[in-house]
Every structure is written in structure tokens, then in C-alpha cells.
Design an enzyme around this catalytic site. Structure first.
Site, mmCIF file in Angstrom:
data_model
loop_
_atom_site.group_PDB
_atom_site.id
_atom_site.type_symbol
_atom_site.label_atom_id
_atom_site.label_comp_id
_atom_site.label_asym_id
_atom_site.label_seq_id
_atom_site.Cartn_x
_atom_site.Cartn_y
_atom_site.Cartn_z
ATOM 1 C CB SER A 119 -0.471 -0.212 0.977
ATOM 2 O OG SER A 119 0.036 0.282 2.387
ATOM 3 C CD GLU A 152 -4.535 2.897 -6.079
ATOM 4 O OE1 GLU A 152 -4.170 4.027 -6.447
ATOM 5 O OE2 GLU A 152 -3.757 2.223 -5.433
HETATM 6 N N1 CAA Z 1 -14.696 -8.580 4.712
HETATM 7 C C1 CAA Z 1 -15.680 -8.614 4.013
HETATM 8 N N2 CAA Z 1 -17.087 -7.870 3.734
HETATM 9 C C2 CAA Z 1 -17.863 -6.862 4.593
HETATM 10 C C3 CAA Z 1 -16.969 -6.863 5.342
HETATM 11 C C4 CAA Z 1 -15.215 -7.133 5.592
HETATM 12 N N3 CAA Z 1 -14.958 -6.477 6.498
HETATM 13 N N4 CAA Z 1 -17.692 -6.109 6.099
HETATM 14 C C5 CAA Z 1 -18.507 -5.594 5.461
HETATM 15 N N5 CAA Z 1 -18.663 -6.223 4.460
HETATM 16 C C6 CAA Z 1 -20.077 -7.111 3.575
HETATM 17 C C7 CAA Z 1 -21.368 -7.397 4.507
HETATM 18 O O1 CAA Z 1 -21.021 -8.425 4.331
HETATM 19 C C8 CAA Z 1 -22.387 -7.101 3.450
HETATM 20 O O2 CAA Z 1 -22.050 -7.659 2.322
HETATM 21 P P1 CAA Z 1 -23.982 -8.024 1.179
HETATM 22 O O3 CAA Z 1 -23.812 -6.650 1.116
HETATM 23 O O4 CAA Z 1 -22.956 -8.489 0.451
HETATM 24 O O5 CAA Z 1 -24.389 -8.451 2.736
HETATM 25 C C9 CAA Z 1 -21.467 -5.960 2.887
HETATM 26 O O6 CAA Z 1 -20.268 -5.543 2.856
HETATM 27 C C10 CAA Z 1 -22.164 -4.080 3.529
HETATM 28 O O7 CAA Z 1 -22.525 -4.669 5.240
HETATM 29 P P2 CAA Z 1 -22.601 -3.838 5.669
HETATM 30 O O8 CAA Z 1 -23.949 -3.693 5.483
HETATM 31 O O9 CAA Z 1 -22.997 -4.453 7.311
HETATM 32 O O10 CAA Z 1 -21.954 -2.702 5.796
HETATM 33 P P3 CAA Z 1 -21.955 -1.252 5.295
HETATM 34 O O11 CAA Z 1 -22.880 -1.165 4.277
HETATM 35 O O12 CAA Z 1 -21.358 -1.037 6.129
HETATM 36 O O13 CAA Z 1 -20.202 -1.989 4.060
HETATM 37 C C11 CAA Z 1 -18.189 -1.700 3.838
HETATM 38 C C12 CAA Z 1 -19.756 -1.837 5.290
HETATM 39 C C13 CAA Z 1 -18.370 -1.943 2.781
HETATM 40 C C14 CAA Z 1 -16.728 -1.057 4.649
HETATM 41 C C15 CAA Z 1 -18.098 0.128 4.059
HETATM 42 O O14 CAA Z 1 -18.503 1.517 5.186
HETATM 43 C C16 CAA Z 1 -16.690 1.043 3.126
HETATM 44 O O15 CAA Z 1 -16.770 0.622 2.295
HETATM 45 N N6 CAA Z 1 -16.245 1.584 3.946
HETATM 46 C C17 CAA Z 1 -15.305 2.022 3.687
HETATM 47 C C18 CAA Z 1 -14.056 1.124 3.070
HETATM 48 C C19 CAA Z 1 -12.814 1.666 2.614
HETATM 49 O O16 CAA Z 1 -12.833 3.041 2.469
HETATM 50 N N7 CAA Z 1 -11.787 1.237 1.885
HETATM 51 C C20 CAA Z 1 -10.694 1.152 1.867
HETATM 52 C C21 CAA Z 1 -9.880 1.464 2.963
HETATM 53 S S1 CAA Z 1 -7.647 2.138 2.645
HETATM 54 C C22 CAA Z 1 -7.449 0.586 1.758
HETATM 55 O O17 CAA Z 1 -7.907 -0.151 2.028
HETATM 56 C C23 CAA Z 1 -5.921 0.818 1.286
HETATM 57 C C24 CAA Z 1 -4.657 0.727 2.420
HETATM 58 O O18 CAA Z 1 -3.941 0.464 1.418
HETATM 59 C C25 CAA Z 1 -4.800 1.115 3.360
#
Ligand code: CAA
Length: 294
Positions: A119, A152
Site C-alpha cells: 500500500s 490499482e
Molecule cells: N469483509 C468482507 N465483507 C464485508 C466486511 C468485511 N470486513 N464488512 C462488511 N462486509 C460486507 C457485508 O457482508 C455486506 O455484504 P452484502 O451486501 O453482500 O450482504 C456489505 O459489506 C455491507 O455490509 P454492512 O451493511 O454491514 O456495512 P456497510 O454498508 O457499512 O458496508 C463497508 C461496510 C463496505 C466496509 C463500508 O462501510 C465501506 O465501504 N467503508 C469504507 C471502506 C474503505 O474506505 N476502504 C478502503 C480502506 S483504505 C485501503 O484499503 C487502502 C490501504 O492501502 C490502507
């Protein structure tokens, strides 16, 4: 190269997700961990998520079984020999990654593409440690890999056209939105996202708003799925600090400098959701914001 078999190194947060989405796309996967216990934990997470999808009626049991059947867990690097693409998702430590590539270079077949899910580290530093830097690319996934649409694909100075094309096609096969990024520390997303999260901490430090207020504001006012403090806890404060430190070292720009609050929380072991405490306390039914008091 038409990828049909993928090797994934590391079954942690990112590795298990990469293995799962690859197998869900019909590819055979070899998932390698250093010991059986860690491997079982990673495979367990995949089983749990597939089980949940079946419960919700989003996946047939036979399809879930098929996905699991395509994932071969192993602790032996030798099992990666005939993979077409090998992606590393091990600890974000350049020395460890280089050491691992040196071992794998003599094992993985000629013509295979090697990729890092780093990352924040420059891709070239791993590519140059192998005898085939032209076959080396960056494939940066986002957490949770199963849900985040972006991939990416990074071309470093040594990457050949064939390896790069393989990376782009692999991303498309997984159904990801693929963006091409240059080998510049942080690539596109972390270059923009990390300073934003650090700035949220600075806004809290200078009294602009409380942790909850800043989170509520960015969810409601900018339509982010999570506010910056929830996201910091989700990504991990240790991970964020480590990315920030690497970016600061590279660019020497203050926007990448870890604020004192972050440094102290990491020193205290408050790593976010995974440690039970970060900007929120996760010990109760609902996360509760805690003033870091630093
Ligand atoms: N692993 C796998 N699936 C997950 C999960 C996890 N940790 N957390 C939630 N989900 C899935 C759920 O199973 C659910 O799936 P379905 O729709 O198929 O049933 C779906 O996500 C939605 O879950 P929730 O309703 O419980 O929660 P939500 O609507 O808040 O979504 C989220 C959860 C997808 C994490 C959302 O909050 C989100 O998009 N958050 C932002 C995440 C983000 O910005 N990630 C980037 C981080 S930076 C990075 O990764 C780069 C780096 O190098 C550090």
C-alpha cells in the site's frame, strides 16, 4: 498471459480477500501462510463470508463449495511453482518481502507474473530484488477486498508490456474497476486518502470538532460510507502510521506527517478495531468514541 492459477502469499486481512475474490472468479488459488494456524484462520474467514452469503440467499451452497474447493491452502512455497500470477500480501516490511521474493524467484515457473499488494512501498524495490523485474507489477487492493470495487495496477520502471497487460486483464477478470497508477509511493488512493485521515486527526487536535462530530459531518456532508475516525480504526492506526511515515520519508511534505495523537495511540497499542480500541472503544455492543487524552 492467460491467468488460470493464482498464488497468494499471506492469508491475513488482504490475502484472504484476494484469494476469495480470485476463486469466486473461477481461478484456482494457492494460498500460502507461514504456519498452519494462521492459514486456518485465513481460510476460516473465507468460509465464514461464504456461509453468510449462502444464508442471505446470495450464493448457492454448491457455488460456495466450489469456491472453497478452488483454494488450496499450504505452508509450502513449493506449491506456488506452477502459478501464472503470484501476489504477495505479507507484512508491510520491505526486508521481509525482498527475502521472500528471493526464495520464490527460484521456485515459481518462468513466464509467471509477480505482484505486490503493497500500500505504500515503491514497487521497484521489490522488482529489483528478483531476477525478472520485467515480470513484476503492483496490484493494490482495498479493504474489504470482497466489497471494494477498485484495483490499482502499478507499472514500475522495469515492468514489461506483457506483465502489465496481465495485471490489467486479471483485474478485469475479478470484476474490479481497474485504474493504472504510476509507481509513486501511495499510488493514487493512499496519496489522497492518508493525508485526509491525518487531517481529520489534526482537526480534532485543534478543536474543530469531536471524534463523533467529525465522523457524522463527513458521512452526512460528503456522503462517505464511514467517517475518518471510523475509517482510521478500520484500516488500523498502526497501518496508517506506517503508510504515513513511508510517504513522509519519500516526499518530505508535512501533509504526510503523522500527528502526535496518532503516534502516541500507536505507541499505547490502540490500533483500532482489531485491538478493541482506537478512536472508538469496541468492548461494548456499539462502538463508543473515546477522547485519546493526548
Ligand atoms: N469483509 C468482507 N465483507 C464485508 C466486511 C468485511 N470486513 N464488512 C462488511 N462486509 C460486507 C457485508 O457482508 C455486506 O455484504 P452484502 O451486501 O453482500 O450482504 C456489505 O459489506 C455491507 O455490509 P454492512 O451493511 O454491514 O456495512 P456497510 O454498508 O457499512 O458496508 C463497508 C461496510 C463496505 C466496509 C463500508 O462501510 C465501506 O465501504 N467503508 C469504507 C471502506 C474503505 O474506505 N476502504 C478502503 C480502506 S483504505 C485501503 O484499503 C487502502 C490501504 O492501502 C490502507
Amino acid at each position: 498471459m492467460d491467468v488460470t492459477k493464482v498464488g497468494v502469499l499471506g492469508a491475513g486481512l488482504m490475502g484472504h480477500g484476494i484469494a476469495q475474490v480470485s476463486a469466486q472468479s473461477g481461478l484456482d488459488v494457492v494460498l500460502r501462510e507461514v504456519d498452519q494456524e494462521t492459514l486456518d484462520k485465513g481460510v476460516g474467514k473465507i468460509e465464514k463470508q461464504l456461509g453468510r452469503a449462502v444464508e442471505k440467499g446470495k450464493l448457492e451452497q454448491a457455488d460456495a463449495d466450489g469456491v472453497l474447493g478452488r483454494i488450496q491452502g499450504t505452508t509450502d512455497c513449493g506449491d506456488l511453482a506452477d502459478c501464472d500470477l503470484v501476489i504477495e500480501a505479507i507484512t508491510e516490511d520491505l526486508d521481509l518481502k525482498v527475502e521472500m521474493w528471493k526464495e520464490l524467484d527460484g521456485i515459481v515457473k518462468d513466464g509467471a507474473v509477480l505482484a505486490t499488494n503493497t500500500s505504500s512501498l515503491a514497487v521497484i524495490d521489490q522488482a529489483a530484488a528478483t531476477k525478472r523485474p520485467e515480470a513484476f507489477i503492483g496490484l493494490h487492493f482495498f479493504n474489504p477486498v470482497q466489497m471494494m470495487p477498485l484495483l490499482e495496477v502499478i507499472r514500475t520502471v522495469t515492468t514489461g508490456d506483457e506483465a502489465y497487460k496481465t495485471g490489467l486483464e486479471f483485474g478485469a477478470k475479478l470484476g474490479k474497476t481497474v485504474v493504472e497508477a504510476k509507481d509513486k509511493t501511495g499510488f493514487i488512493v493512499n496519496r489522497l486518502l492518508v493525508p485526509y485521515m491525518l487531517d481529520a486527526i489534526r482537526a480534532f487536535e485543534n478543536g474543530t470538532g469531536s471524534i463523533e462530530e467529525i465522523d457524522i459531518a463527513m458521512k452526512g456532508g460528503a456522503a462517505h460510507p464511514m467517517g475518518p475516525f471510523t475509517l482510521l480504526d478500520f484500516v488500523g492506526l498502526d497501518t496508517t502510521k506506517s503508510i504515513a511515515d513511508i510517504m513522509f520519508d519519500e516526499y518530505r511534505e508535512t501533509r504526510f506527517a503523522a500527528p502526535p495523537t496518532l503516534r502516541k495511540m500507536v505507541a499505547a497499542g490502540y490500533f483500532g478495531k482489531k485491538s478493541g480500541r482506537g478512536f472508538y472503544d469496541y468492548s461494548g455492543e456499539k462502538p463508543v468514541a473515546v477522547d485519546p487524552g493526548v
